[in-house]
Motif scaffolding. Structure first.
Motif, PDB file in Angstrom:
ATOM      1  N   VAL A 250     -21.920  12.754  20.138  1.00 29.18           N
ATOM      2  CA  VAL A 250     -23.051  12.019  19.565  1.00 29.18           C
ATOM      3  C   VAL A 250     -24.180  13.014  19.324  1.00 29.18           C
ATOM      4  N   GLY A 251     -24.775  12.963  18.144  1.00 28.28           N
ATOM      5  CA  GLY A 251     -25.876  13.847  17.804  1.00 28.28           C
ATOM      6  C   GLY A 251     -27.123  13.075  17.443  1.00 28.28           C
ATOM      7  N   LEU A 252     -28.253  13.744  17.537  1.00 32.70           N
ATOM      8  CA  LEU A 252     -29.532  13.174  17.129  1.00 32.70           C
ATOM      9  C   LEU A 252     -30.511  14.311  16.883  1.00 32.70           C
ATOM     10  N   SER A 253     -31.614  13.964  16.244  1.00 35.13           N
ATOM     11  CA  SER A 253     -32.701  14.912  16.023  1.00 35.13           C
ATOM     12  C   SER A 253     -33.964  14.326  16.619  1.00 35.13           C
ATOM     13  N   VAL A 254     -34.621  15.081  17.495  1.00 31.38           N
ATOM     14  CA  VAL A 254     -35.841  14.598  18.137  1.00 31.38           C
ATOM     15  C   VAL A 254     -36.981  15.529  17.754  1.00 31.38           C
ATOM     16  N   VAL A 255     -38.047  14.933  17.219  1.00 32.32           N
ATOM     17  CA  VAL A 255     -39.172  15.717  16.742  1.00 32.32           C
ATOM     18  C   VAL A 255     -39.997  16.219  17.918  1.00 32.32           C
ATOM     19  N   ASP A 256     -40.631  17.373  17.754  1.00 41.06           N
ATOM     20  CA  ASP A 256     -41.492  17.921  18.801  1.00 41.06           C
ATOM     21  C   ASP A 256     -42.547  16.898  19.205  1.00 41.06           C
ATOM     22  N   GLY A 257     -42.751  16.755  20.498  1.00 41.75           N
ATOM     23  CA  GLY A 257     -43.781  15.854  20.995  1.00 41.75           C
ATOM     24  C   GLY A 257     -43.324  14.438  21.235  1.00 41.75           C
ATOM     25  N   ASN A 258     -42.079  14.113  20.882  1.00 39.59           N
ATOM     26  CA  ASN A 258     -41.578  12.755  21.108  1.00 39.59           C
ATOM     27  C   ASN A 258     -41.213  12.611  22.586  1.00 39.59           C
ATOM     28  N   PRO A 259     -41.845  11.671  23.305  1.00 43.68           N
ATOM     29  CA  PRO A 259     -41.549  11.539  24.740  1.00 43.68           C
ATOM     30  C   PRO A 259     -40.116  11.112  25.014  1.00 43.68           C
ATOM     31  N   ALA A 260     -39.405  10.606  24.001  1.00 42.31           N
ATOM     32  CA  ALA A 260     -37.999  10.224  24.207  1.00 42.31           C
ATOM     33  C   ALA A 260     -37.129  11.422  24.534  1.00 42.31           C
ATOM     34  N   ARG A 261     -37.625  12.632  24.287  1.00 35.24           N
ATOM     35  CA  ARG A 261     -36.845  13.834  24.592  1.00 35.24           C
ATOM     36  C   ARG A 261     -36.418  13.837  26.063  1.00 35.24           C
ATOM     37  N   HIS A 262     -37.288  13.377  26.958  1.00 31.31           N
ATOM     38  CA  HIS A 262     -36.954  13.364  28.381  1.00 31.31           C
ATOM     39  C   HIS A 262     -35.769  12.428  28.644  1.00 31.31           C
ATOM     40  N   MET A 263     -35.716  11.309  27.932  1.00 29.22           N
ATOM     41  CA  MET A 263     -34.610  10.369  28.106  1.00 29.22           C
ATOM     42  C   MET A 263     -33.299  10.991  27.639  1.00 29.22           C
ATOM     43  N   TYR A 264     -33.344  11.732  26.538  1.00 28.96           N
ATOM     44  CA  TYR A 264     -32.124  12.367  26.027  1.00 28.96           C
ATOM     45  C   TYR A 264     -31.636  13.455  26.988  1.00 28.96           C
ATOM     46  N   ASP A 265     -32.563  14.230  27.514  1.00 21.83           N
ATOM     47  CA  ASP A 265     -32.181  15.248  28.491  1.00 21.83           C
ATOM     48  C   ASP A 265     -31.527  14.609  29.713  1.00 21.83           C
ATOM     49  N   ALA A 266     -32.121  13.533  30.211  1.00 20.55           N
ATOM     50  CA  ALA A 266     -31.614  12.883  31.413  1.00 20.55           C
ATOM     51  C   ALA A 266     -30.243  12.259  31.188  1.00 20.55           C
ATOM     52  N   ALA A 267     -29.956  11.859  29.943  1.00 19.99           N
ATOM     53  CA  ALA A 267     -28.674  11.222  29.632  1.00 19.99           C
ATOM     54  C   ALA A 267     -27.561  12.235  29.406  1.00 19.99           C
ATOM     55  N   GLY A 268     -27.891  13.529  29.393  1.00 18.65           N
ATOM     56  CA  GLY A 268     -26.859  14.543  29.265  1.00 18.65           C
ATOM     57  C   GLY A 268     -26.757  15.205  27.911  1.00 18.65           C
ATOM     58  N   PHE A 269     -27.730  14.987  27.026  1.00 21.72           N
ATOM     59  CA  PHE A 269     -27.726  15.687  25.739  1.00 21.72           C
ATOM     60  C   PHE A 269     -28.091  17.157  25.966  1.00 21.72           C
ATOM     61  N   ARG A 270     -27.520  18.016  25.151  1.00 16.00           N
ATOM     62  CA  ARG A 270     -27.834  19.446  25.195  1.00 16.00           C
ATOM     63  C   ARG A 270     -28.461  19.868  23.870  1.00 16.00           C
ATOM     64  N   THR A 271     -29.265  20.909  23.919  1.00 21.54           N
ATOM     65  CA  THR A 271     -29.879  21.444  22.708  1.00 21.54           C
ATOM     66  C   THR A 271     -28.833  22.161  21.863  1.00 21.54           C
ATOM     67  N   LEU A 272     -28.794  21.828  20.587  1.00 17.42           N
ATOM     68  CA  LEU A 272     -27.878  22.499  19.661  1.00 17.42           C
ATOM     69  C   LEU A 272     -28.621  23.547  18.847  1.00 17.42           C
ATOM     70  N   LYS A 273     -29.709  23.154  18.176  1.00 14.93           N
ATOM     71  CA  LYS A 273     -30.481  24.113  17.395  1.00 14.93           C
ATOM     72  C   LYS A 273     -31.833  23.509  17.040  1.00 14.93           C
ATOM     73  N   ARG A 274     -32.764  24.384  16.714  1.00 12.75           N
ATOM     74  CA  ARG A 274     -34.060  23.964  16.194  1.00 12.75           C
ATOM     75  C   ARG A 274     -33.942  23.789  14.680  1.00 12.75           C
ATOM     76  N   VAL A 275     -34.668  22.841  14.133  1.00 13.41           N
ATOM     77  CA  VAL A 275     -34.683  22.630  12.694  1.00 13.41           C
ATOM     78  C   VAL A 275     -36.140  22.499  12.246  1.00 13.41           C
ATOM     79  N   LEU A 276     -36.570  23.436  11.428  1.00 12.98           N
ATOM     80  CA  LEU A 276     -37.927  23.443  10.880  1.00 12.98           C
ATOM     81  C   LEU A 276     -37.836  23.077   9.400  1.00 12.98           C
ATOM     82  N   THR A 277     -38.651  22.130   8.978  1.00  6.86           N
ATOM     83  CA  THR A 277     -38.554  21.597   7.617  1.00  6.86           C
ATOM     84  C   THR A 277     -39.818  21.918   6.835  1.00  6.86           C
TER      85      THR A 277
END
Length: 256
Positions: free
Chosen positions: A223-250
């Motif tokens: 399962v993949g997702l993109s989380v924008v910088d500053g989104n507090p949901a990042r902590h939930m994704y980390d806790a659920a076992g998601f790993r960082t794949l890459k940074r994406v700058l647009t």
């Protein structure tokens, strides 16, 4: 021809200088009418100032996505705006959490779209949200997914609506997969949102766990997702076992 297929990787393209020297490697696609130059990476011998000038001329009108911090900084220094900074994450569906127990009267229902959900997401994505306000175009895109399957159909087993005790939609998780913009056959979480009146009660995690378990039930590997910088949901994704794949700058390249 400034952009041509990569001779050794048919899914990739090369951006060439006027002298035919390759300056960057990328993947070109169309997102519902918007041309995208994705995963743009400067080749090691390419001077950044020369690459920036070529990008502005030959990728005019494109949305440029890059993991290359130096390239993004050079484009910004040349007067363009960084429109999004985010992290792509993956969950390999090992150690998937158990379903989250919901309070009495609350449930996860079949995915779909209705006015209550539209109202709740409009309130959840206010002007201070890192992803910006919920827009009418966002509603149109979600409706199209359910009505016509465009640009991608929902993955029903991994998607759900949060239903309150009065039977009203109060949030959702919307997934698709496999999706054409990734290199792997992953499920992609397109949106996970909870109306303000139901926030801080664990419902976001309940929806996230439902997506993970539904993806596994559908037989997809991750399962993949993109989380924008500053989104507090990042902590939930980390806790659920998601790993960082890459940074994406647009960066959006203006029309010539």
């Amino acid at each position: 021809m400034p952009v041509r297929p990569h001779p050794d990787a048919p899914d990739d393209s090369l951006l060439l200088g006027d002298d035919g020297v390759p300056l960057a490697r990328m993947r070109v696609r169309d997102d519902d009418g918007t041309p995208v130059a994705a995963d743009v990476r400067a080749l090691s011998e390419a001077p950044l100032n020369r690459l920036v000038a070529q990008v502005r001329r030959d990728l005019a009108g494109h949305r440029l996505e890059t993991p290359d911090e130096a390239l993004a900084a050079a484009l910004v220094a040349d007067g363009l705006e960084l429109s999004r900074a985010a992290t792509d994450m993956r969950h390999d569906l090992t150690g998937v959490p158990e379903p989250v127990a919901l309070p009495d009267g609350w449930s996860l229902g079949a995915p779909g779209w209705d006015d209550d959900l539209a109202e709740g997401l409009d309130a959840a994505y206010g002007p201070d949200h890192p992803d910006g306000r919920w827009q009418p175009s966002d509603t149109d895109e979600v409706r199209a997914m359910f009505d016509t399957g465009e640009p991608v159909p929902p993955l029903v087993p991994a998607s759900a609506r949060l239903i309150d005790p009065d039977g009203r939609s109060t949030g959702h998780v919307l997934c698709a997969g496999p999706v054409p913009w990734t290199d792997d056959d992953c499920v992609w979480i397109l949106n996970l949102g909870v109306a303000p009146r139901a926030q801080r009660r664990g419902f976001g995690r309940a929806l996230l766990v439902h997506a993970l378990r539904g993806a596994r039930a559908a037989g997809l590997p991750s399962v993949g997702l993109s989380v924008v910088d500053g989104n507090p949901a990042r902590h939930m994704y980390d806790a659920a076992g998601f790993r960082t794949l890459k940074r994406v700058l647009t960066v959006r390249i203006p029309d010539a």
